[in-house]
Design a protein around this motif. Sequence first.
Motif, PDB file in Angstrom:
ATOM      1  N   GLY A 140      -6.001  16.752  11.547  1.00  0.00           N
ATOM      2  CA  GLY A 140      -4.621  16.336  11.265  1.00  0.00           C
ATOM      3  C   GLY A 140      -4.180  15.148  12.101  1.00  0.00           C
ATOM      4  N   GLU A 196      -4.206   3.415   8.883  1.00  0.00           N
ATOM      5  CA  GLU A 196      -5.636   3.248   9.157  1.00  0.00           C
ATOM      6  C   GLU A 196      -6.077   1.784   9.188  1.00  0.00           C
ATOM      7  OE1 GLU A 196      -7.772   6.377   6.914  1.00  0.00           O
ATOM      8  OE2 GLU A 196      -9.548   5.113   7.225  1.00  0.00           O
ATOM      9  N   PHE A 242      -3.470  11.725   9.983  1.00  0.00           N
ATOM     10  CA  PHE A 242      -2.147  11.677   9.357  1.00  0.00           C
ATOM     11  C   PHE A 242      -1.056  11.506  10.414  1.00  0.00           C
ATOM     12  CE2 PHE A 242      -3.461  13.902   5.218  1.00  0.00           C
ATOM     13  CZ  PHE A 242      -3.473  12.702   4.544  1.00  0.00           C
ATOM     14  N   GLY A 281       0.831  -1.209   0.000  1.00  0.00           N
ATOM     15  CA  GLY A 281       0.000   0.000   0.000  1.00  0.00           C
ATOM     16  C   GLY A 281       0.863   1.256   0.000  1.00  0.00           C
ATOM     17  N   ASN A 287      -3.812  18.734   5.812  1.00  0.00           N
ATOM     18  CA  ASN A 287      -3.695  19.052   7.243  1.00  0.00           C
ATOM     19  C   ASN A 287      -2.775  17.982   7.856  1.00  0.00           C
ATOM     20  OD1 ASN A 287      -6.190  19.096   9.928  1.00  0.00           O
ATOM     21  ND2 ASN A 287      -4.076  19.793   9.880  1.00  0.00           N
ATOM     22  N   GLY A 312       0.158   4.350   0.342  1.00  0.00           N
ATOM     23  CA  GLY A 312      -0.598   5.489   0.860  1.00  0.00           C
ATOM     24  C   GLY A 312       0.271   6.285   1.815  1.00  0.00           C
ATOM     25  N   ALA A 313      -0.374   6.992   2.750  1.00  0.00           N
ATOM     26  CA  ALA A 313       0.369   7.851   3.671  1.00  0.00           C
ATOM     27  C   ALA A 313       1.349   7.044   4.519  1.00  0.00           C
ATOM     28  CB  ALA A 313      -0.628   8.590   4.574  1.00  0.00           C
ATOM     29  N   ALA A 314       0.857   6.001   5.205  1.00  0.00           N
ATOM     30  CA  ALA A 314       1.714   5.254   6.136  1.00  0.00           C
ATOM     31  C   ALA A 314       2.778   4.449   5.403  1.00  0.00           C
ATOM     32  CB  ALA A 314       0.850   4.337   7.003  1.00  0.00           C
ATOM     33  N   LYS A 344      -4.584   9.813  -1.211  1.00  0.00           N
ATOM     34  CA  LYS A 344      -5.356  10.534  -0.193  1.00  0.00           C
ATOM     35  C   LYS A 344      -4.592  11.754   0.304  1.00  0.00           C
ATOM     36  CE  LYS A 344      -8.313   7.044   1.809  1.00  0.00           C
ATOM     37  NZ  LYS A 344      -8.533   6.307   3.054  1.00  0.00           N
ATOM     38  N   SER A 365      -6.061  15.510   0.361  1.00  0.00           N
ATOM     39  CA  SER A 365      -6.401  15.805   1.761  1.00  0.00           C
ATOM     40  C   SER A 365      -6.555  17.291   2.071  1.00  0.00           C
ATOM     41  CB  SER A 365      -5.326  15.222   2.673  1.00  0.00           C
ATOM     42  OG  SER A 365      -4.116  15.912   2.461  1.00  0.00           O
ATOM     43  N   GLY A 366      -7.310  17.527   3.139  1.00  0.00           N
ATOM     44  CA  GLY A 366      -7.479  18.885   3.662  1.00  0.00           C
ATOM     45  C   GLY A 366      -7.891  19.856   2.572  1.00  0.00           C
ATOM     46  N   GLU A 376       1.589  -1.387  -4.701  1.00  0.00           N
ATOM     47  CA  GLU A 376       0.373  -0.563  -4.676  1.00  0.00           C
ATOM     48  C   GLU A 376      -0.606  -1.122  -5.711  1.00  0.00           C
ATOM     49  OE1 GLU A 376      -1.199   1.960  -3.033  1.00  0.00           O
ATOM     50  OE2 GLU A 376      -2.711   1.777  -4.600  1.00  0.00           O
ATOM     51  N   LYS A 377      -1.842  -1.321  -5.260  1.00  0.00           N
ATOM     52  CA  LYS A 377      -2.810  -1.950  -6.185  1.00  0.00           C
ATOM     53  C   LYS A 377      -3.235  -1.025  -7.325  1.00  0.00           C
ATOM     54  CE  LYS A 377      -7.066  -0.979  -3.630  1.00  0.00           C
ATOM     55  NZ  LYS A 377      -8.198  -1.496  -2.909  1.00  0.00           N
ATOM     56  N   LYS A 436     -16.385  15.040   2.827  1.00  0.00           N
ATOM     57  CA  LYS A 436     -15.423  14.751   1.748  1.00  0.00           C
ATOM     58  C   LYS A 436     -14.032  15.304   2.015  1.00  0.00           C
ATOM     59  CE  LYS A 436     -18.986  14.123  -1.696  1.00  0.00           C
ATOM     60  NZ  LYS A 436     -20.095  14.651  -0.885  1.00  0.00           N
ATOM     61  N   GLU A 437     -13.946  16.277   2.899  1.00  0.00           N
ATOM     62  CA  GLU A 437     -12.632  16.881   3.180  1.00  0.00           C
ATOM     63  C   GLU A 437     -11.721  15.907   3.924  1.00  0.00           C
ATOM     64  OE1 GLU A 437     -11.630  20.634   3.015  1.00  0.00           O
ATOM     65  OE2 GLU A 437     -12.779  20.036   1.261  1.00  0.00           O
ATOM     66  N   LEU A 446      -2.177  -7.151  -3.363  1.00  0.00           N
ATOM     67  CA  LEU A 446      -1.860  -8.335  -2.556  1.00  0.00           C
ATOM     68  C   LEU A 446      -3.125  -9.165  -2.392  1.00  0.00           C
ATOM     69  CD1 LEU A 446       0.355  -9.792  -0.844  1.00  0.00           C
ATOM     70  CD2 LEU A 446      -0.699  -8.701   1.143  1.00  0.00           C
TER      71      LEU A 446
HETATM   72  C1  LIG Z   1     -10.509  13.140   1.012  1.00  0.00           C
HETATM   73  C2  LIG Z   1      -9.745  12.877   2.280  1.00  0.00           C
HETATM   74  C3  LIG Z   1      -9.077  13.915   2.902  1.00  0.00           C
HETATM   75  C4  LIG Z   1      -8.362  13.678   4.092  1.00  0.00           C
HETATM   76  N1  LIG Z   1      -7.725  14.733   4.698  1.00  0.00           N
HETATM   77  C5  LIG Z   1      -7.033  14.531   5.826  1.00  0.00           C
HETATM   78  C6  LIG Z   1      -6.306  15.578   6.438  1.00  0.00           C
HETATM   79  O1  LIG Z   1      -6.243  16.709   5.924  1.00  0.00           O
HETATM   80  N2  LIG Z   1      -5.658  15.311   7.618  1.00  0.00           N
HETATM   81  C7  LIG Z   1      -5.657  14.055   8.189  1.00  0.00           C
HETATM   82  O2  LIG Z   1      -5.044  13.862   9.231  1.00  0.00           O
HETATM   83  N3  LIG Z   1      -6.307  13.026   7.597  1.00  0.00           N
HETATM   84  C8  LIG Z   1      -6.976  13.233   6.439  1.00  0.00           C
HETATM   85  N4  LIG Z   1      -7.633  12.182   5.848  1.00  0.00           N
HETATM   86  C9  LIG Z   1      -7.480  10.836   6.427  1.00  0.00           C
HETATM   87  C10 LIG Z   1      -6.127  10.265   5.923  1.00  0.00           C
HETATM   88  O3  LIG Z   1      -6.061  10.447   4.526  1.00  0.00           O
HETATM   89  C11 LIG Z   1      -5.996   8.774   6.251  1.00  0.00           C
HETATM   90  O4  LIG Z   1      -6.155   8.590   7.636  1.00  0.00           O
HETATM   91  C12 LIG Z   1      -4.610   8.275   5.809  1.00  0.00           C
HETATM   92  O5  LIG Z   1      -4.458   8.427   4.417  1.00  0.00           O
HETATM   93  C13 LIG Z   1      -4.429   6.809   6.169  1.00  0.00           C
HETATM   94  O6  LIG Z   1      -3.194   6.391   5.639  1.00  0.00           O
HETATM   95  P1  LIG Z   1      -2.960   4.864   5.219  1.00  0.00           P
HETATM   96  O7  LIG Z   1      -1.627   4.807   4.600  1.00  0.00           O
HETATM   97  O8  LIG Z   1      -3.259   4.003   6.364  1.00  0.00           O
HETATM   98  O9  LIG Z   1      -4.076   4.564   4.138  1.00  0.00           O
HETATM   99  P2  LIG Z   1      -4.226   5.159   2.664  1.00  0.00           P
HETATM  100  O10 LIG Z   1      -3.610   6.486   2.585  1.00  0.00           O
HETATM  101  O11 LIG Z   1      -5.670   4.998   2.353  1.00  0.00           O
HETATM  102  O12 LIG Z   1      -3.382   4.174   1.758  1.00  0.00           O
HETATM  103  C14 LIG Z   1      -3.678   2.813   1.578  1.00  0.00           C
HETATM  104  C15 LIG Z   1      -3.079   2.395   0.231  1.00  0.00           C
HETATM  105  O13 LIG Z   1      -3.101   0.967   0.142  1.00  0.00           O
HETATM  106  C16 LIG Z   1      -3.507   0.592  -1.165  1.00  0.00           C
HETATM  107  N5  LIG Z   1      -4.037  -0.778  -1.050  1.00  0.00           N
HETATM  108  C17 LIG Z   1      -5.166  -1.180  -0.423  1.00  0.00           C
HETATM  109  N6  LIG Z   1      -5.285  -2.521  -0.497  1.00  0.00           N
HETATM  110  C18 LIG Z   1      -4.222  -2.989  -1.171  1.00  0.00           C
HETATM  111  C19 LIG Z   1      -3.785  -4.294  -1.552  1.00  0.00           C
HETATM  112  N7  LIG Z   1      -4.483  -5.389  -1.239  1.00  0.00           N
HETATM  113  N8  LIG Z   1      -2.617  -4.404  -2.255  1.00  0.00           N
HETATM  114  C20 LIG Z   1      -1.882  -3.290  -2.567  1.00  0.00           C
HETATM  115  N9  LIG Z   1      -2.249  -2.031  -2.243  1.00  0.00           N
HETATM  116  C21 LIG Z   1      -3.412  -1.882  -1.532  1.00  0.00           C
HETATM  117  C22 LIG Z   1      -4.525   1.651  -1.523  1.00  0.00           C
HETATM  118  O14 LIG Z   1      -4.747   1.717  -2.921  1.00  0.00           O
HETATM  119  C23 LIG Z   1      -3.848   2.914  -0.961  1.00  0.00           C
HETATM  120  O15 LIG Z   1      -2.976   3.500  -1.883  1.00  0.00           O
HETATM  121  C24 LIG Z   1      -8.340  12.392   4.659  1.00  0.00           C
HETATM  122  C25 LIG Z   1      -9.022  11.349   4.028  1.00  0.00           C
HETATM  123  C26 LIG Z   1      -9.713  11.569   2.849  1.00  0.00           C
HETATM  124  C27 LIG Z   1     -10.435  10.435   2.194  1.00  0.00           C
END
Ligand SMILES: Cc1cc2nc3c(=O)[nH]c(=O)nc-3n(C[C@H](O)[C@H](O)[C@H](O)COP(=O)(O)OP(=O)(O)OC[C@H]3O[C@@H](n4cnc5c(N)ncnc54)[C@H](O)[C@@H]3O)c2cc1C
Length: 410
Positions: A386, A376, A389, A9, A51, A11-13, A41, A45-46, A33-34, A344-345, A135
């Motif tokens: 914030g 997450e 994140f 994944g 944020n 994403g952020a983490a 995101k 975001s924000g 990454e799928k 949506k934000e 995965l």
């Molecule tokens: C529109 C929006 C705005 C936001 N704004 C804020 C903000 O301003 N401040 C804040 O603190 N939080 C914000 N959030 C929340 C924040 O974005 C999430 O808490 C954060 O992105 C979580 O990070 P993550 O890496 O756990 O998940 P994600 O960022 O969701 O990343 C998960 C990744 O894993 C990939 N994935 C999933 N399953 C698989 C698989 N089986 N195989 C391979 N890849 C896979 C997905 O495609 C994705 O790219 C916002 C959320 C949204 C939806």
Amino acid sequence: MPKTIAIIGAGAAGTFAAANLPKSDAYRVLLFEKTGKALQKVRASGGGRCNVTHQLFDIPELIERYPRGPRWLKKTLHRFGPQQTIDWFEKRGVSIVGEADGRMFPETNSAETIAMAIWETALRNGTEVRFHHKLEALQRVGEHWKLTFGGHEPVLADAVLITTGGSPQLSGFNLLQTLGHTIASPVPSLFTFNMPGNPIIALMGVSVPEAIVRISGTKIETTGPLLITHWGMSGPAILRASAWGARELADRAYQFTISVNWVPGLDEASLKAKFVQLRQQDGRQSVGGKNPFDLPKRLWQFFLQTCGVAEDATWATLEAAPQRKLLEKLIRDPYTVSGKTTFKEEFVTSGGVSLKEVSPETLESRLHPGIYFAGEVLDVDGITGGFNFQHAWASGWLAAAAMAATSSQS
Ligand SMILES: Cc1cc2nc3c(=O)[nH]c(=O)nc-3n(C[C@H](O)[C@H](O)[C@H](O)COP(=O)(O)OP(=O)(O)OC[C@H]3O[C@@H](n4cnc5c(N)ncnc54)[C@H](O)[C@@H]3O)c2cc1C
């Protein structure tokens, strides 16, 4: 032979973890990454500003912003809190600035700045990125973990960091359940309240800087700005209530009542005293003309209308019954909520991998050595501002440090 660290994944983490795994002869880092894009995101975001974190440096106070996971987070956020987030980005040329309400954004006001700082650091570290790799299975094979992706060769890894984010359905966690992990069933958090047919929605766009929202039949009480929308109510006070009540409100199928105190500094006794004072000092002034509570004019007029107070009534002639109604309206104003709207934000799902099964020191699974979790996908979520994140950065950073240390041992 270098060890293989697989991150699932981008994403952020996950990408932040890759950015914190420095180049090394001891290991190689593969980021799967799928979809065809990383950090989607973060970019959205924000409202496109990201944020990044919150100006709350006292960790015991910070963890109170997380309806799920506060005690566990105490350990992670102590090691990587808002100050470490700010320092991390500053070190990469990105200034983070705070706003009056404590939220922190990049000085550029562009989420892209944050995404690029993480992405470029990850690539500089030598992270090998594999897009369109979803995965599908994870199995222990001897000393390794075998990762199976649809339409690609399987990969053997020594350590696997799962950062696949939240999922609205329990089925989204099938893969982790087959490993034996307990999953707190997902429910949405951070949503706004629908009040179809309520006359207050005619005031859409009107906001107050501070209101207290109480969810009837629960202990949930939140304070903050409140915004009237064309479908009901939104703003931080409502979003916070949705986060704290995520599970209870889902159980009630989003049918419940709230009570709003529009004048948070006042309770029944002080409000009664205020009415006496107005009657004595401003008796000749019209109730409609003088708004003693600094409420938006349209809202005050709406209150007078719904309480049957003529706008030209003076404070001295205000009768007991409408005054009583006005008092109730100001401090215990009930609204029926029927349904929710996605914010949506910033939208997050509560639920995920049980924290009892994950070490807050290393983010490693207590059931399966070599499997790590961040972001997450864990049963952690914060209120808006914030905090989500901040958890993604902290858990990604700690998992990276633990995997680097383990992989560097011969
Ligand atoms: C529109 C929006 C705005 C936001 N704004 C804020 C903000 O301003 N401040 C804040 O603190 N939080 C914000 N959030 C929340 C924040 O974005 C999430 O808490 C954060 O992105 C979580 O990070 P993550 O890496 O756990 O998940 P994600 O960022 O969701 O990343 C998960 C990744 O894993 C990939 N994935 C999933 N399953 C698989 C698989 N089986 N195989 C391979 N890849 C896979 C997905 O495609 C994705 O790219 C916002 C959320 C949204 C939806």
